[in-house]
Design an enzyme around this catalytic site. Structure first.
Site, PDB file in Angstrom:
ATOM      1  N   SER A  50     -12.270   3.424   3.091  1.00 32.45           N
ATOM      2  CA  SER A  50     -12.450   2.320   4.029  1.00 32.45           C
ATOM      3  C   SER A  50     -13.906   2.196   4.465  1.00 32.45           C
ATOM      4  CB  SER A  50     -11.573   2.530   5.272  1.00 32.45           C
ATOM      5  OG  SER A  50     -12.076   3.592   6.055  1.00 32.45           O
ATOM      6  N   ASP A  84     -11.603  -0.340   1.092  1.00 29.09           N
ATOM      7  CA  ASP A  84     -10.603  -0.877   2.014  1.00 29.09           C
ATOM      8  C   ASP A  84     -11.213  -1.404   3.310  1.00 29.09           C
ATOM      9  OD1 ASP A  84      -7.858  -1.391   2.465  1.00 29.09           O
ATOM     10  OD2 ASP A  84      -7.688   0.372   3.745  1.00 29.09           O
ATOM     11  N   ASP A 106     -11.659  -7.969   4.677  1.00 29.43           N
ATOM     12  CA  ASP A 106     -10.930  -8.166   5.925  1.00 29.43           C
ATOM     13  C   ASP A 106     -11.633  -9.150   6.845  1.00 29.43           C
ATOM     14  OD1 ASP A 106      -9.360  -8.001   8.151  1.00 29.43           O
ATOM     15  OD2 ASP A 106      -9.517  -5.831   8.394  1.00 29.43           O
ATOM     16  N   GLY A 212      -0.411   0.259   7.195  1.00 24.16           N
ATOM     17  CA  GLY A 212       0.210   1.027   8.259  1.00 24.16           C
ATOM     18  C   GLY A 212       1.513   1.688   7.857  1.00 24.16           C
ATOM     19  N   VAL A 234      -1.278   4.189   2.778  1.00 22.82           N
ATOM     20  CA  VAL A 234      -0.982   5.376   3.592  1.00 22.82           C
ATOM     21  C   VAL A 234      -2.293   6.069   3.952  1.00 22.82           C
ATOM     22  CG1 VAL A 234       0.209   7.595   3.680  1.00 22.82           C
ATOM     23  CG2 VAL A 234       1.205   5.690   2.364  1.00 22.82           C
ATOM     24  N   THR A 236      -2.860   7.665   7.840  1.00 23.27           N
ATOM     25  CA  THR A 236      -2.653   8.568   8.971  1.00 23.27           C
ATOM     26  C   THR A 236      -1.745   9.743   8.626  1.00 23.27           C
ATOM     27  OG1 THR A 236      -2.998   6.747  10.527  1.00 23.27           O
ATOM     28  CG2 THR A 236      -1.857   8.688  11.368  1.00 23.27           C
TER      29      THR A 236
END
Length: 281
Positions: A50, A84, A106, A212, A234, A236
């Site tokens: 990310s 990401d 995004d 999420g 995926v 967290t």
């Protein structure tokens, strides 16, 4: 094994009527765990880095990308690199040079009109470089400490008609949709709107992406895949496994100073999470 492209891996998943999981990479141990879990599951996976992870590494995309790519090349599992939640156009431009075959651009925090305009421009630039583009419509909140939206709040769900028009206007290759999940959930308690997923699948001509997914139970993920979801993100869940092992090891042996002593079980814990999610696919 040579790097696969994300577009190829997603297309194969769609053709086979299954899903494909994408896992967030923060450290070298994350990348190694993802590769190991994919090898054990005997299936493909996507390693995604990310914009926040790049910031964590001092803004140096090259170093973390090279590490992930090296791990992927050494793996027997089909793996791709994905960038990401990118808002920085400089990162978007750098993606292809650093081995990424795909980017999630995004613009979801902009107004709808600006989201469409900015994303369409990003898609045009990315496609010129052979980059596959994912975007987001609706709000999958929870990043950077955001409070998840109430299930009935405006923007908390992606509208199928609006989604179809958005894909046509922007030319994106995949669409992340808001159907009840949230980023950064540490408990798997989310309930998804499967009727909405089916409506989005019927309305939208590109693969659907669930962000999420760490907070979504296995039964809900299986149902989401059956309803038409393809790419399952995926992050967290890996971090929870990693941190839990480190915390337990240091609590049991406060005198330890060699990080290998606690990073080894932490990496193994993440590999177990990866394998479990991949077997759901």
């Amino acid at each position: 094994m040579p790097l696969n492209t994300t577009g190829e891996l997603v297309a194969r998943a769609v053709a086979d009527g299954r899903g494909i999981a994408a896992f967030n990479v923060i450290t070298l141990e994350h990348a190694e765990a993802i590769a190991l879990g994919a090898e054990r599951a005997g299936t493909a996976a996507i390693l995604q880095i990310s914009e926040n992870a790049v910031k964590f590494h001092g803004g140096n995309l090259s170093a973390v990308a090279a590490a992930a790519a090296t791990v992927a090349h050494a793996s027997s599992a089909p793996l791709s690199l994905h960038l990401d939640h990118v808002t920085d156009t400089d990162l978007l431009r750098a993606a292809s040079d650093e081995g990424f075959s795909s980017v999630m651009f995004d613009a979801s925090k902009l107004s709808h009109a600006d989201n469409v305009k900015t994303t369409a421009d990003a898609v045009r630039r990315a496609h010129e470089r052979g980059i596959w583009i994912e975007a987001e419509l609706g709000e999958v909140r929870g990043k950077d400490g955001e409070t998840p939206l109430d299930a009935h709040a405006p923007g908390a769900r992606t509208d199928p008609t609006e989604a179809a028009a958005y894909v046509t206007a922007t030319g994106v290759d995949a669409l992340a949709v808001a159907v009840g999940s949230a980023h950064a959930m540490t408990e798997r308690t989310a309930t998804l709107d499967h009727a909405l997923i089916r409506s989005l699948r019927d309305a939208v001509p590109v693969p659907l992406v669930l962000h999420g997914s760490s907070g979504v139970p296995d039964t809900e993920i299986r149902a989401a895949l059956a309803s038409g979801m393809t790419k399952i993100n995926v992050g967290t869940a890996l971090n929870a496994a990693f941190t839990g092992e480190v915390r337990d090891h240091l609590a049991a042996d406060p005198s330890v100073v060699d990080p290998r002593k606690y990073l080894t079980p932490a990496r193994e814990a993440m590999a177990g999470v990866v394998e479990s999610f991949l077997r759901l696919m």
